[in-house]
Motif scaffolding. Sequence first.
Motif, PDB file in Angstrom:
ATOM      1  N   UNK A   1      81.512  13.021  25.226  1.00 58.32           N
ATOM      2  CA  UNK A   1      81.744  11.996  24.202  1.00 58.32           C
ATOM      3  C   UNK A   1      83.236  11.734  24.204  1.00 58.32           C
ATOM      4  N   UNK A   2      83.667  10.723  23.472  1.00 57.55           N
ATOM      5  CA  UNK A   2      85.108  10.493  23.404  1.00 57.55           C
ATOM      6  C   UNK A   2      85.735  11.478  22.428  1.00 57.55           C
ATOM      7  N   UNK A   3      87.016  11.719  22.592  1.00 59.79           N
ATOM      8  CA  UNK A   3      87.732  12.615  21.672  1.00 59.79           C
ATOM      9  C   UNK A   3      87.402  14.064  21.914  1.00 59.79           C
ATOM     10  N   UNK A   4      87.547  14.876  20.893  1.00 57.26           N
ATOM     11  CA  UNK A   4      87.304  16.313  20.989  1.00 57.26           C
ATOM     12  C   UNK A   4      85.826  16.605  21.237  1.00 57.26           C
ATOM     13  N   UNK A   5      85.501  17.775  21.817  1.00 55.28           N
ATOM     14  CA  UNK A   5      84.083  18.134  21.968  1.00 55.28           C
ATOM     15  C   UNK A   5      83.372  18.110  20.603  1.00 55.28           C
ATOM     16  N   UNK A   6      82.102  17.761  20.630  1.00 52.91           N
ATOM     17  CA  UNK A   6      81.332  17.680  19.378  1.00 52.91           C
ATOM     18  C   UNK A   6      80.163  18.654  19.437  1.00 52.91           C
ATOM     19  N   UNK A   7      79.834  19.227  18.271  1.00 51.25           N
ATOM     20  CA  UNK A   7      78.796  20.246  18.224  1.00 51.25           C
ATOM     21  C   UNK A   7      77.416  19.657  17.958  1.00 51.25           C
ATOM     22  N   UNK A   8      76.434  20.122  18.714  1.00 57.04           N
ATOM     23  CA  UNK A   8      75.033  19.733  18.470  1.00 57.04           C
ATOM     24  C   UNK A   8      74.339  20.967  17.892  1.00 57.04           C
ATOM     25  N   UNK A   9      73.751  20.788  16.733  1.00 58.32           N
ATOM     26  CA  UNK A   9      73.196  21.922  15.982  1.00 58.32           C
ATOM     27  C   UNK A   9      71.666  21.869  16.033  1.00 58.32           C
ATOM     28  N   UNK A  10      71.079  22.744  16.839  1.00 62.55           N
ATOM     29  CA  UNK A  10      69.619  22.750  17.000  1.00 62.55           C
ATOM     30  C   UNK A  10      68.970  23.504  15.854  1.00 62.55           C
ATOM     31  N   UNK A  11      67.688  23.243  15.648  1.00 62.73           N
ATOM     32  CA  UNK A  11      66.939  23.989  14.632  1.00 62.73           C
ATOM     33  C   UNK A  11      65.836  24.786  15.328  1.00 62.73           C
ATOM     34  N   UNK A  12      65.229  25.706  14.583  1.00 60.38           N
ATOM     35  CA  UNK A  12      64.102  26.471  15.142  1.00 60.38           C
ATOM     36  C   UNK A  12      62.985  25.513  15.539  1.00 60.38           C
ATOM     37  N   UNK A  13      62.704  24.581  14.658  1.00 56.40           N
ATOM     38  CA  UNK A  13      61.619  23.634  14.933  1.00 56.40           C
ATOM     39  C   UNK A  13      61.900  22.808  16.186  1.00 56.40           C
ATOM     40  N   UNK A  14      63.134  22.276  16.294  1.00 59.03           N
ATOM     41  CA  UNK A  14      63.442  21.421  17.452  1.00 59.03           C
ATOM     42  C   UNK A  14      63.363  22.242  18.745  1.00 59.03           C
ATOM     43  N   UNK A  15      63.808  23.486  18.678  1.00 61.49           N
ATOM     44  CA  UNK A  15      63.810  24.339  19.871  1.00 61.49           C
ATOM     45  C   UNK A  15      62.384  24.681  20.289  1.00 61.49           C
ATOM     46  N   UNK A  16      61.551  24.959  19.304  1.00 65.15           N
ATOM     47  CA  UNK A  16      60.155  25.325  19.555  1.00 65.15           C
ATOM     48  C   UNK A  16      59.415  24.147  20.202  1.00 65.15           C
ATOM     49  N   UNK A  17      59.577  22.978  19.596  1.00 66.91           N
ATOM     50  CA  UNK A  17      58.865  21.801  20.120  1.00 66.91           C
ATOM     51  C   UNK A  17      59.370  21.440  21.514  1.00 66.91           C
ATOM     52  N   UNK A  18      60.681  21.542  21.703  1.00 65.02           N
ATOM     53  CA  UNK A  18      61.261  21.236  23.012  1.00 65.02           C
ATOM     54  C   UNK A  18      60.733  22.206  24.077  1.00 65.02           C
ATOM     55  N   UNK A  19      60.624  23.489  23.710  1.00 66.08           N
ATOM     56  CA  UNK A  19      60.131  24.483  24.672  1.00 66.08           C
ATOM     57  C   UNK A  19      58.684  24.164  25.065  1.00 66.08           C
ATOM     58  N   UNK A  20      57.878  23.781  24.081  1.00 62.81           N
ATOM     59  CA  UNK A  20      56.489  23.394  24.369  1.00 62.81           C
ATOM     60  C   UNK A  20      56.453  22.243  25.378  1.00 62.81           C
ATOM     61  N   UNK A  21      57.252  21.205  25.085  1.00 60.22           N
ATOM     62  CA  UNK A  21      57.217  20.014  25.933  1.00 60.22           C
ATOM     63  C   UNK A  21      57.784  20.320  27.316  1.00 60.22           C
ATOM     64  N   UNK A  22      58.854  21.117  27.370  1.00 60.53           N
ATOM     65  CA  UNK A  22      59.483  21.423  28.657  1.00 60.53           C
ATOM     66  C   UNK A  22      58.544  22.229  29.550  1.00 60.53           C
ATOM     67  N   UNK A  23      57.663  23.010  28.934  1.00 59.00           N
ATOM     68  CA  UNK A  23      56.756  23.858  29.721  1.00 59.00           C
ATOM     69  C   UNK A  23      55.553  23.092  30.269  1.00 59.00           C
ATOM     70  N   UNK A  24      55.347  21.871  29.817  1.00 63.03           N
ATOM     71  CA  UNK A  24      54.140  21.115  30.197  1.00 63.03           C
ATOM     72  C   UNK A  24      53.990  20.943  31.722  1.00 63.03           C
ATOM     73  N   UNK A  25      52.754  20.711  32.179  1.00 63.44           N
ATOM     74  CA  UNK A  25      52.513  20.574  33.628  1.00 63.44           C
ATOM     75  C   UNK A  25      53.354  19.502  34.309  1.00 63.44           C
ATOM     76  N   UNK A  26      53.582  18.360  33.645  1.00 58.18           N
ATOM     77  CA  UNK A  26      54.366  17.315  34.294  1.00 58.18           C
ATOM     78  C   UNK A  26      55.862  17.482  34.072  1.00 58.18           C
ATOM     79  N   UNK A  27      56.241  18.642  33.517  1.00 52.45           N
ATOM     80  CA  UNK A  27      57.677  18.933  33.403  1.00 52.45           C
ATOM     81  C   UNK A  27      57.904  20.226  34.203  1.00 52.45           C
ATOM     82  N   UNK A  28      58.281  21.334  33.558  1.00 54.40           N
ATOM     83  CA  UNK A  28      58.534  22.556  34.333  1.00 54.40           C
ATOM     84  C   UNK A  28      57.255  23.140  34.929  1.00 54.40           C
TER      85      UNK A  28
END
Length: 545
Positions: A192-219
């Motif tokens: 991004x422009x300027x200083x580095x910026x922090x992205x703050x994940x949640x348990x829910x976002x991480x859980x859902x992302x892991x489910x989707x990333x593991x799918x057959x048409x992904x990982x």
Amino acid sequence: MLGLMQSQNLLISGILKHGARHHAGGEVVSRTHDGTVHRYTWADVERRSRRLVRVLQTLGVGQGDRVGTLAWNGYRHLEVYYAAPGMGAICHTINPRLHADDISYIAGHAADKVLFVDLSFAPVIEAIADRVKDCVRDVVMLCEAAAMPEVKLAPGMHLHCYDTLMDAANEDYVWPDFDENTASALCYTSGTTGRPKGVLYSHRSTYLHAYAAALPDVLCARAVDRILPVVPMFHVNAWGIPYACAMTGAGLILPGRFMDGASLAWLLNEERVSLTCGVPTIWMGLLQHLRTSGERLTTVKRIMTGGSATPPLLVEAFGGEYGIAVEQGWGMTEMSPVGTYNSPKQAQQGLTGADALRHALKQGRILPGIDMKIVDGDGNDLPWDGSAFGDLLVKGPWIASAYFGDEPGSALEKDGWFATGDVATISPDGFMEITDRSKDVIKSGGEWISSIALENIAVSHPDVIEAAVIASRHPKWDERPLLLVVPKPGATIDPASVLKIYEGQIAKWWLPDEVLVVDELPHTATGKLQKTTLRARYKDHYMGP
Ligand code: AMP
């Protein structure tokens, strides 16, 4: 009327508990600092992560506190990944390749209370100690007692040995239940422009992302797989692989600091890896090693590449010479990170030759659960015809709504869409392809370089009146910075003298590969530098004839 199903918070500790209970013998293998191989199981990871919570508590870490890491991919780092969020604290992975100024800014901005540091980064922590002493009280070296280095910290900071702390702790901790929207991890992006910026994940976002990333048409992560993320655990949760593996029971193979072609080929074969994931620069290194040594990969079926566009050579060489499929994913720190993956639909299954290669260079289809669209300069939707290109926007439950410290929603456009800074087309059957980038940053070997920071330094040269830094494609590093400078009236510029002023001001790998002296730079009607024109003109400057 509400449904009558059980309600259960989607917590990261739930992912780990599943791995330990149902895939207790699933292996986690790590190359340690001295090159030896450490192996244990998902049951061990869970048990030791509980022990680590006790350590964190002894160090005064409580809910919501940030626990920083400066570490390679290894089992101790994995334990921090699970212990910190599991207790309601936040695992903050820091990119150790950044300049010390950025690292101390990031640790300070996040207000890290404790830092877990690999032996390789002892010099980094010494360099930043004075600047982070107001927040960081404890530094824990990720090693055994015998390997403890001398590290000079600032007064008031305490140095610890990970294994010594772990040996003294007990495992009686019980994973607590709490709101799934609780913050779990923090990762700063320099894209991004300027200083580095922090992205703050949640348990829910991480859980859902892991489910989707593991799918057959992904990982397509299965219990019989053995997955080696070369992508560092300090880059957006190693693309979610440490979570997807525990969720599916897949073996997780962690390469530590050994990411050169020869080391990777050895580990991939030795540990019978089926899928490996990383940026194109890593695969170019591996390819070169295989070609010169004559070695072959005996078990790898797929290579997932992402973080930068896939060079056609990768697809052709791994597919043609080694029978290994190279598959592309696209995403960003703000997206947890995986957004799209290029897996075929029925229509693409029979593609061969040039058609297959052309298709493989697309970034892919959106993962279920999130959405994307392309828009013109006024925010109007553009057609999915494979040729109209526009700003790529995304939306969904594992996409950031704001940067750390900002108001929720403040990073979003109209109707809650997030502008990626990428410019893309989408084909009628939903395959997205990146054609350009509207954000002004350069991605070299999977890491960002700020063009603005480089331009600001260039104009401090006494003979430079204006400077522009653009990304030029590079055969090894994907992109490298090219600096264009305009001399002050009557002055002449020696390019070497311009490069000299960068000394000590930036990380060495940020240095532009070349300085071109030009009479003038193109501008927009409002006087801004017209980077698109420059990119079009110089994008292949480093690619040779
Ligand atoms: P990061 O936040 O460091 O993961 O960087 C995200 C950015 O990297 C994206 O917005 C793109 O500009 C770029 N990127 C990631 N994956 C790809 C890809 N497969 N092809 C082209 N660019 C990519």
